[in-house]
Scaffold this motif. Structure first.
Motif, short mmCIF file in Angstrom:
data_model
loop_
_atom_site.label_atom_id
_atom_site.label_comp_id
_atom_site.label_asym_id
_atom_site.label_seq_id
_atom_site.Cartn_x
_atom_site.Cartn_y
_atom_site.Cartn_z
N VAL A 184 -11.97 -14.17 -6.71
CA VAL A 184 -13.52 -14.58 -5.98
C VAL A 184 -13.39 -15.73 -5.35
CG1 VAL A 184 -15.68 -15.11 -6.49
CG2 VAL A 184 -14.82 -13.13 -7.88
N GLY A 185 -13.94 -15.80 -3.96
CA GLY A 185 -13.71 -16.84 -3.37
C GLY A 185 -12.75 -16.86 -2.25
N ASP A 186 -11.60 -16.07 -2.25
CA ASP A 186 -10.58 -16.14 -1.19
C ASP A 186 -10.92 -15.64 -0.10
OD1 ASP A 186 -8.70 -16.66 -3.15
OD2 ASP A 186 -7.66 -14.88 -3.50
N ARG A 187 -10.72 -16.29 0.96
CA ARG A 187 -10.96 -15.71 2.39
C ARG A 187 -9.97 -14.75 2.94
NH1 ARG A 187 -9.69 -19.05 6.45
NH2 ARG A 187 -11.71 -18.98 7.54
N VAL A 188 -10.62 -13.35 3.30
CA VAL A 188 -9.76 -12.35 3.48
C VAL A 188 -10.03 -11.60 4.67
CG1 VAL A 188 -8.89 -11.99 1.13
CG2 VAL A 188 -11.17 -10.85 1.93
N THR A 189 -9.25 -10.77 5.23
CA THR A 189 -9.28 -9.52 6.05
C THR A 189 -8.58 -8.38 5.52
OG1 THR A 189 -9.44 -8.91 8.35
CG2 THR A 189 -7.65 -10.00 7.74
N ALA A 190 -8.48 -7.27 6.17
CA ALA A 190 -7.95 -5.78 6.03
C ALA A 190 -7.65 -5.28 7.27
CB ALA A 190 -8.54 -5.32 4.76
N PRO A 191 -6.34 -4.43 7.13
CA PRO A 191 -6.26 -3.61 8.36
C PRO A 191 -7.47 -2.60 8.24
CG PRO A 191 -4.70 -3.16 6.70
CD PRO A 191 -5.60 -4.42 6.28
N PHE A 192 -7.77 -1.96 9.56
CA PHE A 192 -8.95 -0.76 9.50
C PHE A 192 -8.15 0.31 8.75
CE2 PHE A 192 -6.73 0.11 13.47
CZ PHE A 192 -6.92 1.34 13.51
N ILE A 193 -6.94 0.54 8.53
CA ILE A 193 -6.47 1.79 7.80
C ILE A 193 -5.97 1.25 6.41
CG2 ILE A 193 -4.32 3.27 7.53
CD1 ILE A 193 -4.30 2.93 10.84
N LEU A 194 -7.02 1.63 5.38
CA LEU A 194 -6.78 1.18 4.03
C LEU A 194 -5.87 2.12 3.44
CD1 LEU A 194 -10.36 -0.03 3.10
CD2 LEU A 194 -8.31 -1.22 4.08
N SER A 195 -4.63 1.83 2.82
CA SER A 195 -3.70 2.90 2.31
C SER A 195 -3.73 3.09 0.83
CB SER A 195 -2.47 2.55 3.06
OG SER A 195 -2.08 1.06 2.72
N CYS A 196 -2.92 4.00 0.32
CA CYS A 196 -2.90 4.11 -1.19
C CYS A 196 -2.01 3.25 -1.80
CB CYS A 196 -2.59 5.71 -1.31
SG CYS A 196 -0.62 5.98 -1.14
N GLY A 197 -0.96 2.85 -1.15
CA GLY A 197 0.24 1.68 -1.75
C GLY A 197 0.99 2.52 -2.95
N ARG A 198 0.89 3.66 -2.83
CA ARG A 198 1.90 4.42 -3.90
C ARG A 198 2.80 5.32 -3.06
NH1 ARG A 198 -2.76 3.87 -6.57
NH2 ARG A 198 -3.56 5.79 -5.72
N CYS A 199 2.53 6.09 -1.87
CA CYS A 199 3.19 7.04 -1.52
C CYS A 199 4.77 6.56 -0.82
CB CYS A 199 2.36 7.82 -0.38
SG CYS A 199 2.08 6.64 1.28
N ALA A 200 5.50 7.52 -0.25
CA ALA A 200 6.60 6.90 0.27
C ALA A 200 6.62 5.98 1.53
CB ALA A 200 7.55 8.20 0.68
N GLN A 201 5.59 6.32 2.30
CA GLN A 201 5.28 5.52 3.70
C GLN A 201 4.71 4.09 3.26
OE1 GLN A 201 6.23 6.39 6.61
NE2 GLN A 201 6.62 8.60 6.06
N CYS A 202 3.96 4.01 2.27
CA CYS A 202 3.37 2.91 1.89
C CYS A 202 4.39 1.97 1.26
CB CYS A 202 2.33 2.78 0.70
SG CYS A 202 0.69 3.47 1.67
N ARG A 203 5.28 2.72 0.39
CA ARG A 203 6.64 2.07 -0.23
C ARG A 203 7.48 1.38 0.81
NH1 ARG A 203 6.30 6.07 -3.90
NH2 ARG A 203 8.28 6.79 -3.44
N ALA A 204 7.62 2.13 1.87
CA ALA A 204 8.42 1.51 3.16
C ALA A 204 7.64 0.79 3.92
CB ALA A 204 9.00 2.92 3.90
N GLY A 205 6.54 0.36 3.67
CA GLY A 205 5.98 -0.78 4.41
C GLY A 205 5.16 -0.09 5.46
N ALA A 206 5.23 1.21 5.91
CA ALA A 206 4.62 1.72 6.92
C ALA A 206 2.99 2.23 6.63
CB ALA A 206 5.18 3.02 7.57
N THR A 207 2.14 1.48 6.22
CA THR A 207 1.16 1.88 5.57
C THR A 207 0.20 2.34 6.43
OG1 THR A 207 0.27 -0.66 6.06
CG2 THR A 207 1.15 -0.11 3.88
N GLN A 208 0.50 1.95 7.76
CA GLN A 208 -0.54 2.58 8.89
C GLN A 208 -0.31 4.01 9.18
OE1 GLN A 208 2.29 1.13 9.41
NE2 GLN A 208 3.42 1.95 11.08
N VAL A 209 0.60 4.62 8.56
CA VAL A 209 0.60 6.13 8.58
C VAL A 209 0.56 6.76 7.11
CG1 VAL A 209 1.83 6.37 10.90
CG2 VAL A 209 3.10 5.95 8.86
N CYS A 210 0.26 6.19 6.21
CA CYS A 210 -0.25 6.47 4.64
C CYS A 210 -1.12 8.03 4.99
CB CYS A 210 -0.96 5.56 4.14
SG CYS A 210 -1.54 6.30 2.49
N PRO A 211 -0.41 9.09 4.39
CA PRO A 211 -1.19 10.31 4.20
C PRO A 211 -2.49 10.23 3.63
CG PRO A 211 1.15 10.75 3.76
CD PRO A 211 0.89 9.16 3.51
#
Ligand SMILES: [Zn+2]
Ligand SMILES: [Zn+2]
Length: 348
Positions: free
Chosen positions: A78-105
């Protein structure tokens, strides 16, 4: 909380009192300090995006302060200053694990399938994975545009096109993304030719370091391509930041052998499946690359370069409005695109 909502597409949005959002497992609730106003919000309001369900709160580019985190969240408080990409990804799939969260299915987008940031609070799912900490030196208003246009341009220029010092880049379309491309490619040491029909947009591109190439909707595509080839000697990189059959094709045709074309502008409606010069792609060994948003992991480099002054998203700020002005600003996006810079609302 107060939020902008509409109950039906193409009916006037209103500022309403709505219930505070609940924090989902592994998620966070962000107190929105600034939100950008983007043409995609207008498309959603027109009913062009079938992921939107009603009633709906728009807004997908924002910055703010963490108000609540789920117990599972370890990287943010609480209190941290933040932003986020407009594509929110799952964090668990193969694309997310490879860092390509912008194409997370399994991606979700605030302001489209999730409630958006034209509100005093917005939810970010999978907070440890999607939230990005903002350094103190970065203003909330400038940060609000990073998730969409500036971040999109950064990904296109740096990650997809891999623009290098001394290369010649042609940018087709000088709206929000195109002008961001001009700034980021110029900072990378490229010579940039900027194409647009609007004198105002070309002037803005010139101010950011590009050589303006005026065109008109009725200039034959062959003539535009010929002028671009003559001026560039064959571009190393072309970036279609507008999104049309005409600009996509012209971009590919203006390349030198082994050049790279990056398609950033969305191809919609009758331009969805354009005829492209694939014979030229084969014969000249061209690369045609798609570009879609920005991965959460790319922010580190982007924020570093903003921090040391190499990049300046604040250069693209236009008018600054309040939450109560957002309905009118959203409806107003239906007019001709302006080059006056990005409209941002200060929420708190
Ligand atoms: Zn946007
Ligand atoms: Zn994923």
């Amino acid at each position: 909380m107060r939020a902008v909502r509409y109950d039906a597409f193409r009916t006037p949005p209103r500022v309403e009192q709505v219930e505070d959002p609940a924090c989902p497992p592994r998620g966070a609730v962000i107190e929105v300090h600034a939100t950008g106003v983007c043409r995609s919000d207008w498309h959603a309001w027109q009913g062009h995006d079938d992921s939107v369900s009603l009633p709906h709160t728009p807004g997908h580019e924002f910055a703010g302060v963490v108000r609540e985190v789920a117990p599972e969240v370890t990287r943010f408080r609480v209190g941290d200053r933040v932003t986020a990409p407009f594509i929110l990804s799952c964090g668990r799939c193969a694309q997310c694990r490879a860092g390509a969260t912008q194409v997370c299915p399994d991606q979700h987008q605030p302001g489209f399938d999730l409630p958006g940031s034209y509100a005093e609070q917005v939810v970010v799912i999978e907070a440890d994975h999607n939230l990005v900490a903002l350094p103190d030196g970065i203003d909330m208003l400038a940060a609000a545009g990073l998730g969409c246009r500036f971040g999109t341009a950064f990904h296109a220029v740096r990650t997809q096109a891999r623009v290098r010092d001394g290369e010649c880049v042609v940018v087709l379309g000088c709206g929000g993304v195109g002008l961001s491309v001009v700034q980021i490619a110029t900072a990378a040491g490229a010579r940039v030719l900027a194409v647009d029909v609007s004198p105002g947009a070309l002037e803005a591109a010139r101010a950011l370091g590009a050589e303006p190439v005026p065109t008109s909707p009725d200039e034959p595509a062959d003539d535009l391509v010929e002028r671009l080839l003559a001026a560039s000697g064959g571009a190393d990189v072309t970036i279609d930041a507008l999104g049309s059959a005409r600009t996509a094709s012209a971009g590919i045709r203006a390349l030198r052998p082994r050049g790279r074309h990056v398609q950033v502008g969305l191809l919609l409606g009758e331009d969805a499946d354009p005829a492209l010069p694939m014979g030229r792609v084969i014969g000249l060994e061209l690369q045609v690359l798609g570009s879609h948003g920005l991965a959460a992991g790319e922010y580190r480099e982007l924020l570093e370069e903003i921090g040391d002054g190499r990049l300046d998203p604040a250069a693209h700020l236009g008018s600054i409005i309040g939450l109560e002005d957002l309905p009118e600003a959203l409806v107003g996006l239906g007019g001709a695109p302006t080059s006056a810079g990005m409209t941002v609302a200060r929420i708190s």
